[in-house]
Design a protein around this motif. Sequence first.
Motif, short mmCIF file in Angstrom:
data_model
loop_
_atom_site.label_atom_id
_atom_site.label_comp_id
_atom_site.label_asym_id
_atom_site.label_seq_id
_atom_site.Cartn_x
_atom_site.Cartn_y
_atom_site.Cartn_z
N THR A 150 53.05 31.16 91.26
CA THR A 150 53.70 31.36 92.56
C THR A 150 54.36 32.72 92.70
OG1 THR A 150 54.15 28.99 92.72
CG2 THR A 150 55.47 30.45 94.10
N ASP A 151 55.18 33.11 91.74
CA ASP A 151 55.93 34.36 91.87
C ASP A 151 55.02 35.58 91.86
OD1 ASP A 151 58.06 32.68 91.87
OD2 ASP A 151 59.22 33.77 90.39
N GLU A 152 53.88 35.48 91.17
CA GLU A 152 52.94 36.59 91.21
C GLU A 152 52.33 36.73 92.60
OE1 GLU A 152 50.76 37.64 87.29
OE2 GLU A 152 50.64 35.45 87.46
N PHE A 153 52.04 35.61 93.25
CA PHE A 153 51.57 35.69 94.63
C PHE A 153 52.64 36.35 95.50
CE2 PHE A 153 48.63 32.10 93.54
CZ PHE A 153 47.46 32.74 93.91
N ALA A 154 53.90 36.02 95.27
CA ALA A 154 54.97 36.64 96.05
C ALA A 154 55.00 38.15 95.84
CB ALA A 154 56.32 36.02 95.66
N THR A 155 54.84 38.59 94.59
CA THR A 155 54.81 40.02 94.30
C THR A 155 53.69 40.70 95.07
OG1 THR A 155 55.71 39.70 92.08
CG2 THR A 155 54.56 41.77 92.50
N ILE A 156 52.49 40.12 95.02
CA ILE A 156 51.34 40.73 95.66
C ILE A 156 51.51 40.75 97.18
CG2 ILE A 156 48.86 40.51 96.05
CD1 ILE A 156 48.68 39.22 93.25
N VAL A 157 51.89 39.61 97.76
CA VAL A 157 52.01 39.52 99.21
C VAL A 157 53.06 40.49 99.74
CG1 VAL A 157 52.68 38.00 101.12
CG2 VAL A 157 51.16 37.15 99.33
N PHE A 158 54.25 40.48 99.14
CA PHE A 158 55.32 41.34 99.63
C PHE A 158 55.04 42.82 99.34
CE2 PHE A 158 58.08 37.41 98.92
CZ PHE A 158 57.90 36.99 100.24
N SER A 159 54.38 43.11 98.22
CA SER A 159 54.04 44.50 97.91
C SER A 159 53.02 45.05 98.90
CB SER A 159 53.49 44.61 96.48
OG SER A 159 54.47 44.25 95.53
N LEU A 160 52.19 44.19 99.44
CA LEU A 160 51.24 44.60 100.48
C LEU A 160 51.92 44.74 101.84
CD1 LEU A 160 48.17 42.34 99.58
CD2 LEU A 160 48.32 44.82 99.30
N GLY A 161 53.17 44.29 101.93
CA GLY A 161 53.87 44.32 103.21
C GLY A 161 53.50 43.15 104.11
N ASN A 162 52.89 42.13 103.51
CA ASN A 162 52.43 40.97 104.27
C ASN A 162 53.47 39.86 104.27
OD1 ASN A 162 50.07 42.32 104.80
ND2 ASN A 162 48.88 41.28 103.23
N THR A 163 53.14 38.76 104.92
CA THR A 163 54.04 37.62 105.03
C THR A 163 53.31 36.32 104.72
OG1 THR A 163 55.40 36.33 106.58
CG2 THR A 163 53.54 37.54 107.52
N PHE A 164 54.03 35.37 104.17
CA PHE A 164 53.47 34.03 103.96
C PHE A 164 53.46 33.23 105.27
CE2 PHE A 164 54.58 35.03 99.58
CZ PHE A 164 53.55 34.44 98.86
N HIS A 165 54.17 33.71 106.26
CA HIS A 165 54.26 32.97 107.52
C HIS A 165 52.95 32.96 108.29
CE1 HIS A 165 58.90 33.69 107.62
NE2 HIS A 165 58.54 32.80 106.70
N SER A 166 51.99 33.76 107.86
CA SER A 166 50.69 33.77 108.54
C SER A 166 49.83 32.57 108.16
CB SER A 166 49.93 35.06 108.20
OG SER A 166 49.68 35.16 106.80
N VAL A 167 50.25 31.81 107.15
CA VAL A 167 49.50 30.62 106.73
C VAL A 167 49.86 29.46 107.66
CG1 VAL A 167 49.08 28.97 104.87
CG2 VAL A 167 49.45 31.38 104.33
N PRO A 168 48.87 28.87 108.35
CA PRO A 168 49.17 27.76 109.28
C PRO A 168 49.72 26.54 108.55
CG PRO A 168 46.99 28.68 109.69
CD PRO A 168 47.46 29.25 108.38
#
Length: 591
Positions: A47-65
């Motif tokens: 999980t935390d690695e996904f957080a690193t990748i997503v936030f480092s890309l400047g993206n958001t998890f809120h885009s997941v329906p």
Amino acid sequence: MTNEFMNLPSLKTFSQSRYFHPLLLLASIAVGIALRFSRLEAKPIWTDEFATIVFSLGNTFHSVPLDRSIAPDVLFQPLQPQLKDIGDVIERLFNESTHPPLYFAIAHLWLKLFAIQSKMVLLWASRTLSVLFGVATIPAMYGFAWLAFRSRVVAQLAAAMMAISPYSIFLAQEARHYTLATLFIVASLSFFVVTINYIEKRSPLPAWVGFSWVAVNSLGIATHYFFTLSLVIQGLVLSVIWIKNKINSPLANAPLIYWWRIVAVALGTLAGGLVWLPVWQNIHGSELTRWVYQDPLRNFLLPAIRLCLWANSMLSMLPVDIFSLPLWVVIVFGSIMIIYLIWIVRFSWRGWRWQIKQSNSSFTAKALGGYVVSMLGLILVLNYGLGTDLTLAPRFQYIYFPVALALFSYSISAYWMTATGQREFEDKIPLPQPLSPVMIVLLMGLMGGITIVGNFGYLQHERCDIVAKSIYNESQMPVLIASTHKHHGNTGRMMGIAWELNRLNQGTYHSSPLFLLAHNYQGLCKEAVCNDPNNDPGITLSETVAKLPRPLDVWVVNFHAPILIENQNCTSADARWRKVEGYRFRRYECR
């Protein structure tokens, strides 16, 4: 035999060459690089690695329906590189995470260097940054140990132990910020050691040292907030030294000039930390950090046991993964580890006693020993006094890991130095067979590093690979994998399962699984993360299952709501919930 080898004339001559120590350090770095890059992309992501990748890309998890079934490609949407800048990275962190931004900003710039054409390349690139900071801690450890003990033998042992330490490799092979935080811990404690040396010499701390120390401390806080615990303990140890000097030492009448610059460093560091005070105020009540708050009376002895396990992983590790190895193998290797831990405590304690009596660096060694003891005491106080359990995760132990490793190297170097004739044996503390035990320590450390690379240890945070294997092996029909949702941690756990299923499938699976994140309404809406407060996740699951064709296997994973699908002709295939690290899951058959 080992001692005879060390006494060979050719080796003695080479060991006195000016190239010997640089080449030996390079050898440690080479081993460290080889271990850290081995199977880098093969280990399960969590999980935390996904957080690193997503936030480092400047993206958001809120885009997941939420609240509807989605395909893996939709679930992985936050991993798509887009035209974002560092401002987006910082904004996402402050809105969706509890971590400071320095590492994520660096990772953002780092990922821009790669042509990311697949998710596997993205994972490798993200983990590589952590590896590079982990490799940098090897020469940094050499410098720290040399500053502390003024011994190249201790410094070489410390660098070698950092290179092969299972714990260090574990941190380095994850796309997280802990290797950078460890590097700043080493740097800050190097200035701490320099300060102690100036106190011993009754000389004022140079201004450049003070400014550099403040800068390192501020960067450390901007990397991980637990870095502040290290600063608290450094301040505590320096305060004890000041009190002892005032009471027992000729320094008692020394001018305050020896201390006012240290106070200035403390004030500068405090200013660098107070910048984050508004952020810290929001962390305590965050759903993302609630898991560290535990009832101290529940499982009373577990924190101490976990500390022993994490400490052991800093020196050695043998294959004990119960999910991939036969039970008898786990028992045998587990027994060996316990015996080794008992032996290593006795072995290093004798070396410590000998060094304290013989070494010119005993004052610094005692100060660093006070740091480790105080830090462990603080961790236990936070647990039993405030219900904040920092022993739950091995990664949090980075705040004392480099110091513990340096002190261990300092202790066992007594055996090496007596073996090579650098010192005389101490009659009261005999050190028989001086060199062979050091070789055993290095060999066990190397075996531990290989164990971590093979993912056969016990440091894994989450076992999405085990859940994915269960789904892959047991479900021969369409699959829905459902979980309740509160924050991006739940999304990350589902992404981990999808990632491992994709690795197992390799295009041969009968169909793509579907995923459901049933949002648990909490009275607060952020962007798309909101649903009807009257819509229970159990009802969402039932309505989703009703819309899907049969036959269907429904896997409920970390589902913290009533499972209301019996009326959909679904029956549980499991007598009880299955549990692995990070997951609680169960299979239902819908016909």
